[in-house]
Design an enzyme around this catalytic site. Structure first.
Site, PDB file in Angstrom:
ATOM      1  N   ASP A  81       0.848  -1.196   0.000  1.00 34.13           N
ATOM      2  CA  ASP A  81       0.000   0.000   0.000  1.00 34.13           C
ATOM      3  C   ASP A  81       0.881   1.243   0.000  1.00 34.13           C
ATOM      4  O   ASP A  81       1.807   1.346   0.821  1.00 34.13           O
ATOM      5  CB  ASP A  81      -0.853   0.055   1.280  1.00 34.13           C
ATOM      6  CG  ASP A  81      -2.104  -0.809   1.191  1.00 34.13           C
ATOM      7  OD1 ASP A  81      -2.296  -1.478   0.168  1.00 34.13           O
ATOM      8  OD2 ASP A  81      -2.882  -0.795   2.162  1.00 34.13           O
ATOM      9  N   LYS A  87      -8.010   0.697  -5.314  1.00 35.87           N
ATOM     10  CA  LYS A  87      -9.208   0.125  -4.690  1.00 35.87           C
ATOM     11  C   LYS A  87     -10.482   0.848  -5.104  1.00 35.87           C
ATOM     12  O   LYS A  87     -10.483   2.067  -5.256  1.00 35.87           O
ATOM     13  CB  LYS A  87      -9.091   0.220  -3.164  1.00 35.87           C
ATOM     14  CG  LYS A  87      -8.043  -0.695  -2.542  1.00 35.87           C
ATOM     15  CD  LYS A  87      -8.076  -0.532  -1.025  1.00 35.87           C
ATOM     16  CE  LYS A  87      -6.878  -1.178  -0.348  1.00 35.87           C
ATOM     17  NZ  LYS A  87      -6.944  -2.649  -0.351  1.00 35.87           N
ATOM     18  N   GLY A 124      -5.289  -3.024   8.718  1.00 30.07           N
ATOM     19  CA  GLY A 124      -5.035  -1.865   9.567  1.00 30.07           C
ATOM     20  C   GLY A 124      -4.847  -2.190  11.036  1.00 30.07           C
ATOM     21  O   GLY A 124      -4.845  -1.291  11.867  1.00 30.07           O
ATOM     22  N   ARG A 168      -6.264 -20.425   6.652  1.00 29.23           N
ATOM     23  CA  ARG A 168      -6.463 -21.812   7.107  1.00 29.23           C
ATOM     24  C   ARG A 168      -7.865 -22.311   6.763  1.00 29.23           C
ATOM     25  O   ARG A 168      -8.047 -23.478   6.422  1.00 29.23           O
ATOM     26  CB  ARG A 168      -6.224 -21.920   8.612  1.00 29.23           C
ATOM     27  CG  ARG A 168      -4.752 -22.006   8.998  1.00 29.23           C
ATOM     28  CD  ARG A 168      -4.623 -22.559  10.409  1.00 29.23           C
ATOM     29  NE  ARG A 168      -3.252 -22.605  10.863  1.00 29.23           N
ATOM     30  CZ  ARG A 168      -2.432 -23.644  10.656  1.00 29.23           C
ATOM     31  NH1 ARG A 168      -2.847 -24.701   9.990  1.00 29.23           N
ATOM     32  NH2 ARG A 168      -1.198 -23.612  11.110  1.00 29.23           N
ATOM     33  N   GLY A 171      -3.048  -7.497   8.135  1.00 31.46           N
ATOM     34  CA  GLY A 171      -2.417  -7.660   9.443  1.00 31.46           C
ATOM     35  C   GLY A 171      -0.957  -8.072   9.398  1.00 31.46           C
ATOM     36  O   GLY A 171      -0.328  -8.238  10.442  1.00 31.46           O
ATOM     37  N   GLY A 173      -0.269  -3.657   3.975  1.00 33.21           N
ATOM     38  CA  GLY A 173      -0.927  -2.357   3.939  1.00 33.21           C
ATOM     39  C   GLY A 173      -0.203  -1.379   4.827  1.00 33.21           C
ATOM     40  O   GLY A 173       0.829  -0.826   4.476  1.00 33.21           O
ATOM     41  N   SER A 174      -0.729  -1.234   6.040  1.00 30.75           N
ATOM     42  CA  SER A 174      -0.181  -0.249   6.966  1.00 30.75           C
ATOM     43  C   SER A 174       1.176  -0.683   7.522  1.00 30.75           C
ATOM     44  O   SER A 174       1.927   0.144   8.042  1.00 30.75           O
ATOM     45  CB  SER A 174      -1.166  -0.061   8.116  1.00 30.75           C
ATOM     46  OG  SER A 174      -2.493  -0.094   7.622  1.00 30.75           O
TER      47      SER A 174
END
Lengths: 292, 217
Positions: free
Chosen positions: A22, A79, A151, A163, A212, A233-234
């Protein structure tokens, strides 16, 4: 359109073993490319900021996306809100390489996703389980990502979703053909795709892990669980030393099976994003629940 | 696979072909090679180069692969091996790794083949396409060409022989034991180009043509 579908699935194959990062501006896009990202996701706010600031999160300014496209040579993704087919037409018009119909943005439609078959541009979509994954493929997505919880910097939901997809795929592969219609009904998935997964034992399209991932070890964990690559992402630009962390996560995805390399690249990375435990979030703040 | 094993025995030790596995579509090449009955090895470190009969540099992102080649000290050993005669074939990003120069990028990677490439010459993913064309040395008619954000070969040195063209552009070429393709035979289901590279360029003995040879799709 059959050729288009295959070509769009084929581009996703070129991204495998890579990291999609990101980025919110040209400078970050350049850092990501130099670190070895296989693509960038151009957006206005990373998920951690969307989560913190609240409000309605929408498609980014096309000007910013065009600037990023001009600044890097790797594929540029962007996005759109779930169901917002006009935002998707806009991104197609400016020639992004891949559209992410993403739960990280505020959904525009609470019942229907974009009819992705109607587009030439390829789509990646999120999923928490095999049924959701195959519904998106049925709508025309040519790449998937397990959702995780964007996030948060907490990898637990990413692990749970991957999983889940794996377990349900294995189960289908073990079922006799006369049980597959009922399996399709239980999963809420298109029957033809259920037949395909049962026969091949794998998803019909490339599947990355997302939501995550904050450390090289997190990225390697997702690869070890069978992801084809990872979205971060973050986790990169909310950390203390983004360039270094970005390069380390790229290496971790290639050398996910080599603990010595992982130990070396995990050293001295500076502070990881502080994060929030996904389990501490109230139901209403879970982004992964968006999508139907 | 019994037939394949017998063929390999008759021809000496089974050749092992390396596939650079830093990033990209290396698994699809491994699948194509396995269908032809050769052994494969994923190449991530200098030691992985030892004893290879040939190496394939797959599609993916050349910037990502280039960075990893340098960071893991694989660039120089790989360059030395290919310069020393290890037959090498680059598809798409792999061809960019082999090229001497890149017209629209200051980065250089192995820079061994007397070839100038233009990255993303056709534009964004919307411009990716499929075509078909005859390839010099390949029997059985037109070969399916899959172009994914493909490069163009804009300058061929005097020692570089064009093998195929499409849309007025050279899309496959050869210089001695090095081969470059702008397209992706590993995504086509047609194994003829892999067989041709292994037999005619690398000089490897493969098991006789079997069911894995034709068009699977």
């Amino acid at each position: 359109m059959e050729d288009r579908k295959q070509i769009n699935r084929d581009l996703a194959k070129m991204l495998k073993g890579g990291v999609i990062m990101d980025v919110v501006n040209v400078e970050q896009a350049r850092i990501a490319e130099a670190a070895g990202a296989c693509a960038v996701m151009a957006l206005e706010r990373v998920p951690a900021d969307i989560r913190r600031e609240g409000g309605v999160a929408r498609m980014s300014d096309p000007k910013m996306i065009k600037e990023i496209k001009a600044a890097v040579s790797i594929p540029v993704m962007a996005k759109v809100r779930i169901g917002h087919f006009v935002e998707a037409r806009i991104l197609e018009a400016i020639g992004v390489d891949y559209i992410d119909e993403s739960e990280v943005l505020t959904p525009a439609d609470d019942q229907f996703h974009v009819d992705k078959k109607a587009f030439r541009v390829p789509f990646v979509c999120g999923a928490r389980d095999l049924g959701e994954a195959l519904r998106r493929v049925g709508e025309g997505a040519t790449m998937l990502r397990t959702k995780g919880e964007a996030g948060t910097g907490d990898v637990v939901e990413a692990v749970r979703h991957l999983r889940m997809v794996n377990a349900q795929t294995r189960r289908l592969a073990g079922l006799p053909e006369d049980e597959l219609m009922s399996a399709a009904k239980e999963l809420g998935a298109p029957y033809d795709l259920v037949l395909e997964v049962a026969k091949t034992g794998k998803l019909p399209v490339v599947n990355f892990a997302a939501g995550g991932v904050a450390t090289p070890a997190d990225a390697a964990l997702m690869m070890a669980l069978g992801a084809d690559g990872v979205f971060v992402g973050s986790g990169i630009f909310k950390s203390g030393d983004p360039a270094r962390r970005a390069a380390a996560i790229v290496k971790a995805v290639t050398f996910w099976n080599d603990p010595k390399v992982l130990a070396e690249i995990s050293e001295d990375l500076g502070e990881a994003m502080s994060g929030v435990s996904a389990r501490s979030l109230p139901e209403s703040e879970l982004l992964a629940k968006r999508g139907w | 696979m019994v037939g394949a094993a017998t063929g390999a025995l008759a021809a000496g030790p089974r050749p092992v072909v390396g596939v650079l596995a830093l990033q990209g579509s290396f698994a699809e090449h491994v699948e194509a090679l396995a269908a032809l009955g050769v052994g494969t090895r994923l190449v991530r470190r200098p030691a992985d180069l030892e004893g290879l009969g040939a190496i394939i540099l797959p599609g993916g992102e050349s910037t990502a692969m280039g960075r990893l080649l340098s960071d893991f000290a694989l660039l120089e050993p790989l360059r030395a091996a290919v310069a020393g005669g290890l037959p090498a074939w680059g598809t798409c990003a792999g061809a960019i790794l082999l090229a001497r120069s890149i017209s629209n990028d200051s980065r250089r990677h192995l820079a061994l083949m007397d070839l100038e490439v233009e990255r993303n010459a056709y534009g964004a993913q919307l411009e990716s396409f499929r075509a078909a064309a005859p390839i010099a040395g390949l029997e059985g008619g037109d070969f399916p060409l899959v172009f994914i954000r493909a490069p163009a070969f804009v300058g061929l040195g005097p020692g570089v022989e064009p093998l195929a063209s499409s849309g007025g552009k050279v899309v496959a070429c050869r210089q001695g034991t090095m081969v470059a393709t702008a397209f992706h035979p590993e995504l086509s289901g047609d194994r003829r180009f892999h067989r041709w590279f292994l037999e005619q360029v690398a000089g490897l003995s493969l098991p006789a043509a079997g069911s894995g040879d034709g068009q699977a799709a």
